[in-house]
Write a protein that holds these residues in place. Structure first.
Motif, PDB file in Angstrom:
ATOM      1  N   CYS A   1       9.297  13.066 -10.591  1.00  0.00           N
ATOM      2  CA  CYS A   1      11.287  13.401 -10.873  1.00  0.00           C
ATOM      3  C   CYS A   1      11.961  12.027 -11.418  1.00  0.00           C
ATOM      4  CB  CYS A   1      10.970  12.714  -9.167  1.00  0.00           C
ATOM      5  SG  CYS A   1      13.571  13.296  -8.739  1.00  0.00           S
ATOM      6  N   PHE A   2      11.166  11.202 -10.899  1.00  0.00           N
ATOM      7  CA  PHE A   2      11.942   9.790 -11.142  1.00  0.00           C
ATOM      8  C   PHE A   2      12.010   8.915 -13.187  1.00  0.00           C
ATOM      9  CE2 PHE A   2      12.199   8.744  -6.861  1.00  0.00           C
ATOM     10  CZ  PHE A   2      13.892   8.754  -6.867  1.00  0.00           C
ATOM     11  N   TYR A   3      10.499   8.600 -13.109  1.00  0.00           N
ATOM     12  CA  TYR A   3       9.853   8.655 -15.011  1.00  0.00           C
ATOM     13  C   TYR A   3       9.185   9.446 -15.223  1.00  0.00           C
ATOM     14  CZ  TYR A   3       8.010   5.540 -11.095  1.00  0.00           C
ATOM     15  OH  TYR A   3       7.194   5.405  -9.612  1.00  0.00           O
ATOM     16  N   PRO A   4       9.280  11.243 -15.729  1.00  0.00           N
ATOM     17  CA  PRO A   4       8.467  11.846 -16.131  1.00  0.00           C
ATOM     18  C   PRO A   4       7.362  11.224 -17.046  1.00  0.00           C
ATOM     19  CG  PRO A   4      10.613  12.270 -16.712  1.00  0.00           C
ATOM     20  CD  PRO A   4      10.743  11.427 -15.521  1.00  0.00           C
ATOM     21  N   SER A   5       8.425  10.920 -18.261  1.00  0.00           N
ATOM     22  CA  SER A   5       7.754  10.024 -19.242  1.00  0.00           C
ATOM     23  C   SER A   5       6.787   9.529 -18.970  1.00  0.00           C
ATOM     24  CB  SER A   5       8.388   9.346 -20.632  1.00  0.00           C
ATOM     25  OG  SER A   5       9.067   8.341 -20.095  1.00  0.00           O
ATOM     26  N   PHE A   6       6.189   8.505 -17.979  1.00  0.00           N
ATOM     27  CA  PHE A   6       5.222   7.595 -17.232  1.00  0.00           C
ATOM     28  C   PHE A   6       4.154   8.755 -17.216  1.00  0.00           C
ATOM     29  CE2 PHE A   6       3.987   4.647 -14.426  1.00  0.00           C
ATOM     30  CZ  PHE A   6       2.857   3.368 -15.143  1.00  0.00           C
ATOM     31  N   GLU A   7       3.802   9.500 -16.904  1.00  0.00           N
ATOM     32  CA  GLU A   7       3.153  10.200 -16.251  1.00  0.00           C
ATOM     33  C   GLU A   7       1.829  11.012 -17.419  1.00  0.00           C
ATOM     34  OE1 GLU A   7       2.284  14.074 -13.392  1.00  0.00           O
ATOM     35  OE2 GLU A   7       3.254  13.918 -14.353  1.00  0.00           O
ATOM     36  N   ASP A   8       2.608  10.419 -19.092  1.00  0.00           N
ATOM     37  CA  ASP A   8       1.704  11.164 -19.995  1.00  0.00           C
ATOM     38  C   ASP A   8       1.692   9.728 -20.445  1.00  0.00           C
ATOM     39  OD1 ASP A   8       2.238  14.055 -19.615  1.00  0.00           O
ATOM     40  OD2 ASP A   8       3.826  13.666 -20.677  1.00  0.00           O
ATOM     41  N   THR A   9       2.143   8.932 -20.760  1.00  0.00           N
ATOM     42  CA  THR A   9       1.575   7.796 -21.293  1.00  0.00           C
ATOM     43  C   THR A   9       0.808   6.898 -20.626  1.00  0.00           C
ATOM     44  OG1 THR A   9       4.072   6.690 -20.489  1.00  0.00           O
ATOM     45  CG2 THR A   9       3.214   7.838 -22.303  1.00  0.00           C
TER      46      THR A   9
ATOM     47  N   VAL B   1       1.187  -1.426   0.016  1.00  0.00           N
ATOM     48  CA  VAL B   1       0.012   0.055  -0.171  1.00  0.00           C
ATOM     49  C   VAL B   1       1.036   1.431  -0.371  1.00  0.00           C
ATOM     50  CG1 VAL B   1      -1.897   1.768   1.191  1.00  0.00           C
ATOM     51  CG2 VAL B   1      -2.578  -1.385   0.700  1.00  0.00           C
ATOM     52  N   PHE B   2       1.786   1.348   0.709  1.00  0.00           N
ATOM     53  CA  PHE B   2       2.827   2.076   1.301  1.00  0.00           C
ATOM     54  C   PHE B   2       3.900   3.243  -0.497  1.00  0.00           C
ATOM     55  CE2 PHE B   2       6.825   4.809   0.973  1.00  0.00           C
ATOM     56  CZ  PHE B   2       6.259   5.262   1.687  1.00  0.00           C
ATOM     57  N   ALA B   3       3.638   1.340  -1.284  1.00  0.00           N
ATOM     58  CA  ALA B   3       4.812   1.489  -2.557  1.00  0.00           C
ATOM     59  C   ALA B   3       4.087   1.593  -3.803  1.00  0.00           C
ATOM     60  CB  ALA B   3       5.251   0.379  -2.574  1.00  0.00           C
ATOM     61  N   ALA B   4       1.931   1.328  -3.378  1.00  0.00           N
ATOM     62  CA  ALA B   4       1.586   2.388  -4.686  1.00  0.00           C
ATOM     63  C   ALA B   4       1.750   3.571  -3.869  1.00  0.00           C
ATOM     64  CB  ALA B   4       0.531   1.669  -4.489  1.00  0.00           C
TER      65      ALA B   4
ATOM     66  N   LYS C   1      -1.283   7.631 -17.795  1.00  0.00           N
ATOM     67  CA  LYS C   1      -1.754   7.749 -17.150  1.00  0.00           C
ATOM     68  C   LYS C   1      -3.295   7.198 -16.451  1.00  0.00           C
ATOM     69  CE  LYS C   1      -4.125  12.442 -16.175  1.00  0.00           C
ATOM     70  NZ  LYS C   1      -2.874  13.140 -15.073  1.00  0.00           N
ATOM     71  N   THR C   2      -3.627   6.703 -17.009  1.00  0.00           N
ATOM     72  CA  THR C   2      -4.639   5.407 -16.827  1.00  0.00           C
ATOM     73  C   THR C   2      -4.342   4.675 -15.465  1.00  0.00           C
ATOM     74  OG1 THR C   2      -5.951   5.622 -18.174  1.00  0.00           O
ATOM     75  CG2 THR C   2      -6.793   3.737 -17.353  1.00  0.00           C
ATOM     76  N   LEU C   3      -2.900   3.893 -15.624  1.00  0.00           N
ATOM     77  CA  LEU C   3      -2.487   3.148 -14.624  1.00  0.00           C
ATOM     78  C   LEU C   3      -2.190   4.006 -13.174  1.00  0.00           C
ATOM     79  CD1 LEU C   3      -1.739   0.262 -13.978  1.00  0.00           C
ATOM     80  CD2 LEU C   3       0.888   1.187 -14.671  1.00  0.00           C
ATOM     81  N   LEU C   4      -2.209   4.984 -13.636  1.00  0.00           N
ATOM     82  CA  LEU C   4      -1.522   5.720 -12.365  1.00  0.00           C
ATOM     83  C   LEU C   4      -3.418   6.401 -11.542  1.00  0.00           C
ATOM     84  CD1 LEU C   4       1.228   8.801 -13.890  1.00  0.00           C
ATOM     85  CD2 LEU C   4       1.136   6.697 -12.404  1.00  0.00           C
ATOM     86  N   VAL C   5      -4.268   6.236 -12.154  1.00  0.00           N
ATOM     87  CA  VAL C   5      -5.433   6.522 -11.747  1.00  0.00           C
ATOM     88  C   VAL C   5      -6.580   5.268 -11.332  1.00  0.00           C
ATOM     89  CG1 VAL C   5      -7.732   7.550 -12.241  1.00  0.00           C
ATOM     90  CG2 VAL C   5      -5.909   8.188 -12.962  1.00  0.00           C
ATOM     91  N   THR C   6      -6.048   4.310 -11.664  1.00  0.00           N
ATOM     92  CA  THR C   6      -6.796   2.779 -11.122  1.00  0.00           C
ATOM     93  C   THR C   6      -6.178   2.199 -10.236  1.00  0.00           C
ATOM     94  OG1 THR C   6      -6.056   1.779 -13.071  1.00  0.00           O
ATOM     95  CG2 THR C   6      -8.064   3.206 -13.265  1.00  0.00           C
ATOM     96  N   LEU C   7      -4.433   2.178 -10.150  1.00  0.00           N
ATOM     97  CA  LEU C   7      -3.878   1.153  -9.365  1.00  0.00           C
ATOM     98  C   LEU C   7      -3.939   1.735  -8.194  1.00  0.00           C
ATOM     99  CD1 LEU C   7      -2.038  -0.817  -9.500  1.00  0.00           C
ATOM    100  CD2 LEU C   7      -0.078   0.223 -10.333  1.00  0.00           C
TER     101      LEU C   7
END
Length: 195
Positions: free
Chosen positions: A142-150, A128-131, A152-158
């Motif tokens: 900071c660590f993976y800026p291109s991931f935020e754009d490509t 939970v903390f890692a997520a 986004k669905t994963l960042l919202v649902t995971l």
């Protein structure tokens, strides 16, 4: 008369369901590392420079994430008891009971043994903390800026999916530990009866 007994049994049944629900939510709140999450949420924007990282920011943020992750896991292995002096004492669960046990007095610390459930709770607390930490917007920038754009669905649902799975595990298998920062238990019988 039959109507009133039926309505009273249905109301007692619904109250027991609501009692179990509130107890489950209480266990969930108790097990999530709220203090650690607060520290992370407080320090992460500062250490990541609000996502505009330089190499030193990445190192400091990595250290913060590692320390907070360790804190999440470690808190699952701590417990407390009331000693013969009436004070609350804390210890670390081991295979033989709580350590350190020098001031236990008449308390039976062998009932606080390390259990498999402690490892399960530690694992899910860290997940939970890692997520939460690795998918935080500042950490992502900071660590993976291109991931935020490509992705986004994963960042919202995971995060909600991981939270729901972990929450279900925490409610289905509640912990009886009363670690550092939690109220102590008055008896050791609840600890000795759990696997």
């Amino acid at each position: 008369m039959a109507k009133s007994s039926t309505s009273s049994s249905s109301s007692s049944s619904s109250s027991s369901v609501s009692d179990k629900t509130f107890t489950g939510f209480g266990n969930l709140i108790k097990l999530l590392p709220t203090g650690t999450v607060f520290i992370f949420q407080f320090l992460n924007p500062v250490l990541t420079n609000n996502g505009d990282c330089k190499p030193v920011n990445k190192v400091l943020t990595s250290i913060l994430i590692a320390l907070c992750g360790f804190s999440c896991a470690f808190s699952c292995f701590t417990d407390s008891y009331k000693g013969s002096d009436g004070l609350v004492h804390y210890g670390i669960a081991t295979v033989s009971g709580l350590w350190p046990s020098s001031s236990s007095g008449s308390a039976n610390l062998s009932s606080y043994k390390l259990r498999i459930g402690d490892f399960v709770h530690a694992f899910f607390s860290v997940i939970v903390f890692a997520a939460l930490s690795l998918l935080d917007s500042n950490t992502v920038r900071c660590f993976y800026p291109s991931f935020e754009d490509t992705e986004k669905t994963l960042l919202v649902t995971l995060p909600p999916v991981i939270g729901a799975i972990s929450g279900t595990i925490f409610m289905a298998f509640p912990s009886t530990r009363h670690g550092i920062g939690y109220p102590s238990s008055d008896s050791t019988t609840s600890n000795s009866n759990d696997s």
